[in-house]
Design a protein around this motif. Structure first.
Motif, PDB file in Angstrom:
ATOM      1  N   ASN A 387       7.223  -1.168  -4.787  1.00 42.90           N
ATOM      2  CA  ASN A 387       6.947  -1.642  -6.066  1.00 42.90           C
ATOM      3  C   ASN A 387       6.728  -0.263  -7.183  1.00 42.90           C
ATOM      4  O   ASN A 387       6.010  -0.414  -7.921  1.00 42.90           O
ATOM      5  CB  ASN A 387       5.238  -1.914  -6.042  1.00 42.90           C
ATOM      6  N   ALA A 408       0.970  -1.024  -2.686  1.00 47.53           N
ATOM      7  CA  ALA A 408       0.399  -0.843  -4.079  1.00 47.53           C
ATOM      8  C   ALA A 408       1.289   0.070  -4.811  1.00 47.53           C
ATOM      9  O   ALA A 408       1.693   1.056  -3.955  1.00 47.53           O
ATOM     10  CB  ALA A 408      -1.229  -0.652  -4.058  1.00 47.53           C
ATOM     11  N   PRO A 409       1.280  -0.289  -6.102  1.00 46.13           N
ATOM     12  CA  PRO A 409       0.513  -1.365  -6.722  1.00 46.13           C
ATOM     13  C   PRO A 409       1.464  -2.499  -7.022  1.00 46.13           C
ATOM     14  O   PRO A 409       2.491  -2.461  -6.731  1.00 46.13           O
ATOM     15  CB  PRO A 409       0.533  -0.813  -8.202  1.00 46.13           C
ATOM     16  N   VAL A 410       0.339  -3.710  -6.839  1.00 43.41           N
ATOM     17  CA  VAL A 410       1.155  -5.155  -6.932  1.00 43.41           C
ATOM     18  C   VAL A 410       0.669  -5.732  -8.135  1.00 43.41           C
ATOM     19  O   VAL A 410       1.091  -6.889  -8.663  1.00 43.41           O
ATOM     20  CB  VAL A 410       0.579  -5.875  -5.714  1.00 43.41           C
ATOM     21  N   ASN A 413       0.507  -9.402  -8.795  1.00 42.14           N
ATOM     22  CA  ASN A 413       1.176 -10.134  -7.672  1.00 42.14           C
ATOM     23  C   ASN A 413       1.840 -11.675  -8.137  1.00 42.14           C
ATOM     24  O   ASN A 413       1.838 -12.350  -7.114  1.00 42.14           O
ATOM     25  CB  ASN A 413       0.487 -10.193  -6.409  1.00 42.14           C
TER      26      ASN A 413
END
Length: 516
Positions: A387, A408-410, A413
């Protein structure tokens, strides 16, 4: 004697103002950064907390005579995070400096490309830029004689555009399979942990195309006087298309507006004795003092007709385009006006990928470009996680994707949107780009060694005797410690490139060995 409180306050104000005045006038911005922070924040910026947000009691900041080590969350936060606060160092371009700014269009180039970032005079696009040394580790010398990186991320309205460049206009090899071997030969010997001239020259003799770029490094171009005073050259030829689908081919060039300056070996050695971080310090100080560095962006252009009617391979990154086969047009100005707030967040975690392109700029058909698009994505996934494009410094202005989850980070999402495509439930949909070229260019590249670019560099690029002598002296320094058999092969190769070059380098090596 009792001094009235109002007089005390006045005297204290005078003293503080004088001190601040003194500091601001005598210290560089990098030296007064902590004081600047205090002046901007006269009071503490907040209550200290654990990473979970609980306020920390002052008694938790001391662990002496305390048997509650494992129950002290503040201690655990500190030490366990410290154990993991480093991420993998970049294998190449590990040490660098970064800054933010903008790109402003100054000329209409819509006849060549429909790219939104380069159209409409006066348009400004935010950018992030990273400068770097190629071979040095994070603690290395900014002024070592080696390749320098010049990489720009444009945060355009159509996605991120990354132009990955160098301070010289040619690259070392055209075949991507040579990447790891080249880096291994030019970085440290696995037994001695030292740079090894024999390994470097052994590789160069076996792969002579590498030597053209090295000629630039051995010359005065090899040590720019800081990052502000060097040019930048994205190494590939990019295919462009306009709104009608017409194709053009371009080399982008960033030309410094600070005055192009390089340092001799002696000048660089003298500065390095005092400051290994010269390039980083110079960039930071000038931006902090509002002396914003800038570059003129131009592109060398060939049409589709030009590109198919010349007597050399224009996509060969190891050579220059021949004079008279292209024309140059101006695009705009790159200006850096803001230093990073936090180097780890804004520079160390920055991710640049040659595959990050925008509509109207479709990349290069050369094999190296195709390889780099794959390799860079892999190394970014390794260093920063899958990501990495959701990290703030890398995030595009607009992002809708079916990729979910992972480390992370998402961000959001994609919340509750469908996580598969195609779907009939109104997930994000693709566009239809009518102007995208409907034909592909295939380039058949040769393994044959062409020493003409090397010879041209010696004859034409090194325009005076002083430049040639310094160039020869720098080559001699690298050849003296090389084992005799490899050194002799290197001298023979230099003679093949140009007889005078071979003769003068041989004489220099002989004299240097005799002195030693």
């Amino acid at each position: 004697m009792i001094v009235p409180s109002i007089l005390v306050s006045w005297l204290m104000g005078v003293v503080c103002a004088s001190y601040v005045d003194y500091v601001n006038n005598t210290l560089q911005p990098v030296q007064r950064q902590l004081l600047d922070f205090k002046l901007q924040h006269p009071e503490p910026v907040g209550i200290l907390t654990t990473t979970a947000g609980r306020p920390v009691d002052i008694r938790e900041t001391i662990t002496l005579n305390n048997d509650g080590l494992t129950s002290n969350e503040y201690l655990l936060d500190h030490m366990l995070h410290f154990d993991a606060e480093r991420i993998p160092e970049r294998v190449v371009h590990a040490k660098g400096a970064g800054a933010f700014g903008y790109f402003e269009v100054t000329h209409d180039v819509s006849q060549y490309t429909k790219a939104d970032v380069f159209n409409v005079i006066g348009k400004r696009t935010p950018v992030a830029v990273r400068f770097s040394t190629a071979l040095a580790s994070k603690g290395g010398n900014d002024l070592s004689r080696e390749l320098k990186g010049f990489t720009v991320k444009f945060y355009t309205n159509e996605g991120n555009l990354d132009l990955l460049g160098l301070n010289i206009p040619v690259y070392f090899y055209a075949d991507p399979i040579l990447f790891s071997a080249f880096i291994h030969a030019f970085k440290k010997n696995p037994r001695t942990d030292l740079f090894d001239s024999t390994a470097r020259w052994d590789f160069m003799v076996l792969k002579p195309s590498v030597l053209h770029a090295l000629f630039w490094i051995f010359s005065d171009y090899g040590i720019p006087n800081g990052y502000r005073k060097m040019d930048g050259f994205p190494i590939h030829v990019y295919e462009l298309c306009n709104e009608h689908g017409d194709r053009y081919y371009a080399k982008f060039n960033f030309r410094t507006e600070q005055g192009f300056e390089n340092l001799t070996t002696a000048e660089a050695a003298a500065i390095s004795a005092e400051d290994l971080d010269y390039g980083i310090r110079d960039l930071y100080n000038n931006i902090a003092l509002n002396n914003f560095p800038s570059w003129r962006l131009e592109m060398d252009i060939m049409s589709l007709h030009d590109i198919t009617n010349i007597d050399y391979n224009p996509f060969d990154v190891t050579r220059l385009w021949k004079n008279g086969t292209y024309h140059t047009v101006q695009i705009g100005r790159l200006v850096l006006d803001r230093n990073p707030d936090n180097v780890f967040k804004d520079v160390e975690k920055s991710a640049f990928n040659p595959g990050n392109l925008v509509s109207g700029i479709t990349g290069s058909p050369d094999t190296l470009f195709k390889g780099r698009k794959l390799f860079y994505r892999d190394t970014l996934n390794y260093r920063l996680g899958t990501n990495h494009n959701k990290i703030d410094v890398n995030a595009p202005k607009y992002l809708k994707t079916y990729n979910r989850d992972g480390v992370a980070p998402v961000e959001d999402n994609m919340k509750d949107a469908p996580n598969y495509y195609p779907n009939t439930f109104n997930g994000p949909v693709p566009i239809v780009d009518e102007s995208r070229p409907k034909q592909r260019m295939i380039v058949f590249e040769s393994n044959a060694v062409d020493l003409q670019p090397h010879s041209d560099f010696y004859i034409y690029v090194l325009s005076d005797e002083g430049q040639r002598q310094r160039f020869i002296d720098n080559i001699v320094l690298t050849l003296v410690p090389v084992v005799p058999k490899v050194r002799e092969r290197a001298l023979n190769l230099l003679t093949l490139i140009h007889s005078e070059l071979g003769r003068r380098v041989r004489a220099g090596v002989t004299a240097a060995i005799a002195i030693n």
